[in-house]
Design a protein around this motif. Structure first.
Motif, PDB file in Angstrom:
ATOM      1  N   GLY A 201       0.804  -1.226   0.000  1.00  0.00           N
ATOM      2  CA  GLY A 201       0.000   0.000   0.000  1.00  0.00           C
ATOM      3  C   GLY A 201       0.827   1.261   0.000  1.00  0.00           C
ATOM      4  O   GLY A 201       0.359   2.329   0.413  1.00  0.00           O
ATOM      5  N   LEU A 202       2.057   1.166  -0.501  1.00  0.00           N
ATOM      6  CA  LEU A 202       2.977   2.302  -0.446  1.00  0.00           C
ATOM      7  C   LEU A 202       2.449   3.515  -1.203  1.00  0.00           C
ATOM      8  O   LEU A 202       2.430   4.634  -0.683  1.00  0.00           O
ATOM      9  CB  LEU A 202       4.342   1.874  -0.998  1.00  0.00           C
ATOM     10  N   VAL A 203       2.033   3.303  -2.455  1.00  0.00           N
ATOM     11  CA  VAL A 203       1.555   4.414  -3.284  1.00  0.00           C
ATOM     12  C   VAL A 203       0.253   4.022  -3.954  1.00  0.00           C
ATOM     13  O   VAL A 203       0.189   3.013  -4.664  1.00  0.00           O
ATOM     14  CB  VAL A 203       2.586   4.794  -4.367  1.00  0.00           C
ATOM     15  N   THR A 204      -0.786   4.797  -3.725  1.00  0.00           N
ATOM     16  CA  THR A 204      -2.032   4.602  -4.451  1.00  0.00           C
ATOM     17  C   THR A 204      -2.184   5.725  -5.470  1.00  0.00           C
ATOM     18  O   THR A 204      -1.697   6.842  -5.271  1.00  0.00           O
ATOM     19  CB  THR A 204      -3.244   4.585  -3.512  1.00  0.00           C
ATOM     20  N   ALA A 205      -2.840   5.393  -6.562  1.00  0.00           N
ATOM     21  CA  ALA A 205      -2.955   6.350  -7.660  1.00  0.00           C
ATOM     22  C   ALA A 205      -4.381   6.350  -8.198  1.00  0.00           C
ATOM     23  O   ALA A 205      -5.163   5.427  -7.944  1.00  0.00           O
ATOM     24  CB  ALA A 205      -1.968   5.999  -8.775  1.00  0.00           C
ATOM     25  N   ARG A 206      -4.690   7.389  -8.944  1.00  0.00           N
ATOM     26  CA  ARG A 206      -5.987   7.502  -9.603  1.00  0.00           C
ATOM     27  C   ARG A 206      -5.764   7.491 -11.111  1.00  0.00           C
ATOM     28  O   ARG A 206      -4.949   8.264 -11.628  1.00  0.00           O
ATOM     29  CB  ARG A 206      -6.696   8.796  -9.198  1.00  0.00           C
ATOM     30  N   ARG A 207      -6.487   6.622 -11.776  1.00  0.00           N
ATOM     31  CA  ARG A 207      -6.324   6.502 -13.235  1.00  0.00           C
ATOM     32  C   ARG A 207      -6.752   7.790 -13.925  1.00  0.00           C
ATOM     33  O   ARG A 207      -7.746   8.422 -13.561  1.00  0.00           O
ATOM     34  CB  ARG A 207      -7.155   5.331 -13.749  1.00  0.00           C
ATOM     35  N   ASN A 208      -5.966   8.189 -14.924  1.00  0.00           N
ATOM     36  CA  ASN A 208      -6.304   9.367 -15.702  1.00  0.00           C
ATOM     37  C   ASN A 208      -7.620   9.155 -16.451  1.00  0.00           C
ATOM     38  O   ASN A 208      -7.913   8.061 -16.936  1.00  0.00           O
ATOM     39  CB  ASN A 208      -5.200   9.686 -16.711  1.00  0.00           C
ATOM     40  N   ARG A 209      -8.380  10.222 -16.558  1.00  0.00           N
ATOM     41  CA  ARG A 209      -9.647  10.153 -17.280  1.00  0.00           C
ATOM     42  C   ARG A 209      -9.395  10.090 -18.787  1.00  0.00           C
ATOM     43  O   ARG A 209      -8.339  10.515 -19.272  1.00  0.00           O
ATOM     44  CB  ARG A 209     -10.501  11.373 -16.954  1.00  0.00           C
TER      45      ARG A 209
END
Length: 269
Positions: free
Chosen positions: A104-112
């Motif tokens: 769980g080090l880095v969470t990201a949000r997918r680009n639209r």
């Protein structure tokens, strides 16, 4: 925090002796690496073509569809990281390889989906598996650092909703430096730092006032724009010493700490 550029290839190991020295002095060191050049090589070996997206404002980025993410992940985790961890280990550094998706080090949000140009043609891209970093949980890194290890971190990161995502390694290094409250962020690449004239090493900008970051970003081209923005964000978020430096030097990390490269300093617009 030391970020090693993927374009340095085998030269990235030049920093290993410096990291050994710093670790031997009791410094906690985290290494972040890229791997775009190796991903391009692997893509060619697989008979594929590296493709890029060009946004309306001229920004260019890797087109990371499922096949490209597969090659990028294999290159980062299967070629670049083992080589770097091996070189550090050979130098006497207890290195541990990680990706942003581990623990769980880095969470990201997918680009639209976005309207961009691909292969010279404008289209709406919906299958790009790139994203922006949303959150950083440094507990795993702190556990390793407390145990005397040197973490070696790279993309990808994890979007809990969609899975692995490609994220920018320079931004990754900057966000990790902020989360760890690092004293230093040193971003190494295959240039001396920010150059006013890309063809003239003597045009190096040695000090960059943070308040003038937009002006200096306008001087930069290509990947240097991303490095400047990432470095500037880290400096403004509290990382005291941020330097863009030349990874090709014999002792690049120590040289950066001694004043080589482009250092961010306080300064008004």
């Amino acid at each position: 925090m030391v970020k090693v550029g993927g374009a340095l290839d085998e030269e990235m190991t030049r920093a290993c002796a410096d990291i050994r020295q710093l670790a031997g002095q009791g410094c906690s060191v985290v290494v972040v690496h890229g791997g775009g050049a190796e991903a391009d090589r692997l893509t060619g070996e697989l008979g594929r073509t590296t493709r890029y997206l060009t946004a309306s404002d001229g920004r260019r980025s890797r087109y990371t569809d499922a096949a490209a993410l597969d090659a990028l992940t294999m290159a980062m985790l299967g070629r670049v990281k083992p080589a770097l961890v091996g070189a550090l280990s050979a130098a006497g550094v207890p290195a541990v390889g990680l990706s942003g998706a581990d623990g769980g080090l880095v969470t990201a949000r997918r680009n639209r989906p976005a309207r961009v140009r691909v292969d010279g043609r404008e289209q709406v891209v919906r299958d790009d598996l790139s994203g922006r970093i949303g959150a950083v949980d440094p507990r795993l890194l702190l556990t390793l650092l407390d145990g005397g290890f040197v973490p070696v971190v790279s993309p990808p990161a994890l979007d809990p909703a969609t899975g692995l995502l490609n994220v920018d390694a320079d931004r990754l290094a900057a966000r990790l430096a902020v989360a760890l409250e690092a004293d230093w962020l040193i971003i190494l690449s295959n240039v001396p730092g920010l150059l006013r004239d890309p063809g003239d090493p003597a045009s190096l900008v040695t000090e960059l006032p943070a308040g003038q970051l937009p002006y200096y970003t306008g001087l930069a081209g290509g990947r240097m724009k991303v490095k400047l923005r990432s470095a500037g964000e880290a400096y403004l978020a509290g990382v005291a010493r941020v330097v863009l430096a030349d990874g090709r030097l014999p002792s690049p990390v120590l040289a950066a700490r001694a004043g080589a490269g482009t250092a961010f300093v306080k300064g008004a617009p």
